[in-house]
Motif scaffolding. Structure first.
Motif, PDB file in Angstrom:
ATOM      1  N   SER A 196       0.877  -1.252   0.129  1.00 25.10           N
ATOM      2  CA  SER A 196      -0.061  -0.049   0.134  1.00 25.10           C
ATOM      3  C   SER A 196       0.846   1.347   0.089  1.00 25.10           C
ATOM      4  CB  SER A 196      -0.922  -0.024   1.149  1.00 25.10           C
ATOM      5  OG  SER A 196      -0.288  -0.066   2.256  1.00 25.10           O
ATOM      6  N   SER A 197       1.967   1.377   0.452  1.00 29.49           N
ATOM      7  CA  SER A 197       2.803   2.529   0.416  1.00 29.49           C
ATOM      8  C   SER A 197       3.372   2.939  -0.743  1.00 29.49           C
ATOM      9  CB  SER A 197       4.076   2.213   1.598  1.00 29.49           C
ATOM     10  OG  SER A 197       4.980   1.156   1.129  1.00 29.49           O
ATOM     11  N   ALA A 212      -1.377   5.607  -7.766  1.00 24.66           N
ATOM     12  CA  ALA A 212      -2.590   6.392  -7.526  1.00 24.66           C
ATOM     13  C   ALA A 212      -3.276   5.890  -8.852  1.00 24.66           C
ATOM     14  CB  ALA A 212      -2.490   7.667  -7.304  1.00 24.66           C
ATOM     15  N   THR A 247       4.486  16.237  -4.172  1.00 24.50           N
ATOM     16  CA  THR A 247       3.456  15.480  -4.232  1.00 24.50           C
ATOM     17  C   THR A 247       2.690  15.915  -5.521  1.00 24.50           C
ATOM     18  OG1 THR A 247       3.642  14.829  -1.804  1.00 24.50           O
ATOM     19  CG2 THR A 247       1.570  14.225  -3.216  1.00 24.50           C
ATOM     20  N   PRO A 300       3.508   9.646   0.411  1.00 28.16           N
ATOM     21  CA  PRO A 300       2.059  10.440   0.639  1.00 28.16           C
ATOM     22  C   PRO A 300       1.363  10.278   2.079  1.00 28.16           C
ATOM     23  CG  PRO A 300       1.982   8.182  -0.553  1.00 28.16           C
ATOM     24  CD  PRO A 300       3.404   8.361  -0.370  1.00 28.16           C
ATOM     25  N   ALA A 301       1.771   9.360   2.746  1.00 24.88           N
ATOM     26  CA  ALA A 301       1.246   9.553   3.873  1.00 24.88           C
ATOM     27  C   ALA A 301       1.441  10.667   4.908  1.00 24.88           C
ATOM     28  CB  ALA A 301       1.634   8.358   4.945  1.00 24.88           C
ATOM     29  N   PRO A 360      -1.269  14.954   4.717  1.00 21.27           N
ATOM     30  CA  PRO A 360      -2.218  15.311   5.270  1.00 21.27           C
ATOM     31  C   PRO A 360      -1.462  16.484   6.465  1.00 21.27           C
ATOM     32  CG  PRO A 360      -2.710  13.283   5.062  1.00 21.27           C
ATOM     33  CD  PRO A 360      -1.376  13.427   4.429  1.00 21.27           C
ATOM     34  N   GLU A 397      -4.596  14.841  -2.221  1.00 20.74           N
ATOM     35  CA  GLU A 397      -4.680  13.898  -1.236  1.00 20.74           C
ATOM     36  C   GLU A 397      -5.660  12.922  -1.633  1.00 20.74           C
ATOM     37  OE1 GLU A 397      -4.525  15.262   3.371  1.00 20.74           O
ATOM     38  OE2 GLU A 397      -6.237  16.256   2.211  1.00 20.74           O
ATOM     39  N   GLN A 398      -6.701  13.069  -2.242  1.00 18.10           N
ATOM     40  CA  GLN A 398      -7.717  11.999  -2.866  1.00 18.10           C
ATOM     41  C   GLN A 398      -6.727  11.173  -3.835  1.00 18.10           C
ATOM     42  OE1 GLN A 398     -10.923  14.408  -4.116  1.00 18.10           O
ATOM     43  NE2 GLN A 398     -11.663  14.406  -1.953  1.00 18.10           N
ATOM     44  N   ALA A 450      -4.455   8.765  -1.974  1.00 18.77           N
ATOM     45  CA  ALA A 450      -4.995   7.863  -0.686  1.00 18.77           C
ATOM     46  C   ALA A 450      -5.081   6.549  -1.226  1.00 18.77           C
ATOM     47  CB  ALA A 450      -6.037   8.440  -0.525  1.00 18.77           C
TER      48      ALA A 450
END
Length: 195
Positions: A30-31, A35, A110, A123-124, A127, A191-192, A195
């Motif tokens: 997942s990391s 996208a 990003t 990307p973590a 936020p 962000e979306q 994610a």
């Protein structure tokens, strides 16, 4: 079924379940997951906002100039920088003025990765970086008001925002303040996307 036989069946079921989970996990990191591609409309919107995103470091560096301009030069740019740096409640903004690339680097990197289709770097952390930028942006008008008050000419919040947005000698910070909802929306979309 005996207790021993039941334990063996349950044990076998657990082994199969864990093996399946490991196989799925190995096939999906997942990391490092790519996208999903952006829609044409989202990509166009992001590309159109690239100049705003790329000007963020310059905008942060221009804050003392904007504060000085509001005082019509009664407070120098250097003195405005000192007033902001000397105010504990404005520490996030003062730090961003001192190191604007550091304050915006994760966000711009990003943004570029998403627009070009490259893999986003960590990307973590996006936020938290966006929250920090939001804090910094929210401190610009109060900092300008503080500098104006120190010059003997206090401003209302609305007057400070209007003055910043109209400042021709600090166009990047004028855009950051005046078009903040657009910039923030850009990073929500980013962000979306990651994610």
């Amino acid at each position: 079924m005996t207790t021993t036989a039941s334990a063996k069946v349950i044990g076998l079921a657990l082994v199969v379940t864990v093996a399946a989970a490991v196989a799925v996990g190995l096939g999906h990191d997942s990391s490092a997951a790519a996208a999903p591609p952006l829609s044409a409309a989202d990509h166009a919107a992001l590309t159109a906002n690239a100049p705003l995103v790329e000007s963020m470091p310059r905008a942060l560096a221009e804050v003392p100039q904007a504060a000085s301009d509001v005082t019509k030069g009664r407070v120098s740019v250097d003195r405005a920088r000192q007033i902001i740096a000397g105010t504990p409640g404005l520490r996030p903004l003062a730090d961003a003025i001192s190191a604007p690339q550091a304050a915006t680097g994760q966000l711009t990197a990003t943004f570029r990765a998403v627009v070009t289709g490259a893999e986003a770097v960590n990307p973590a952390t996006l936020p938290a970086a966006l929250t920090r930028l939001q804090t910094v942006q929210a401190q610009i008008a109060p900092a300008v008001r503080l500098v104006a008050a120190r010059s003997g000419h206090p401003l209302s919040a609305a007057a400070a925002l209007s003055a910043i947005e109209a400042d021709r000698s600090a166009p990047a910070v004028a855009a950051l303040v005046g078009r903040w909802p657009q910039i923030y929306g850009t990073f929500v979309l980013i962000e979306q996307a990651v994610a």
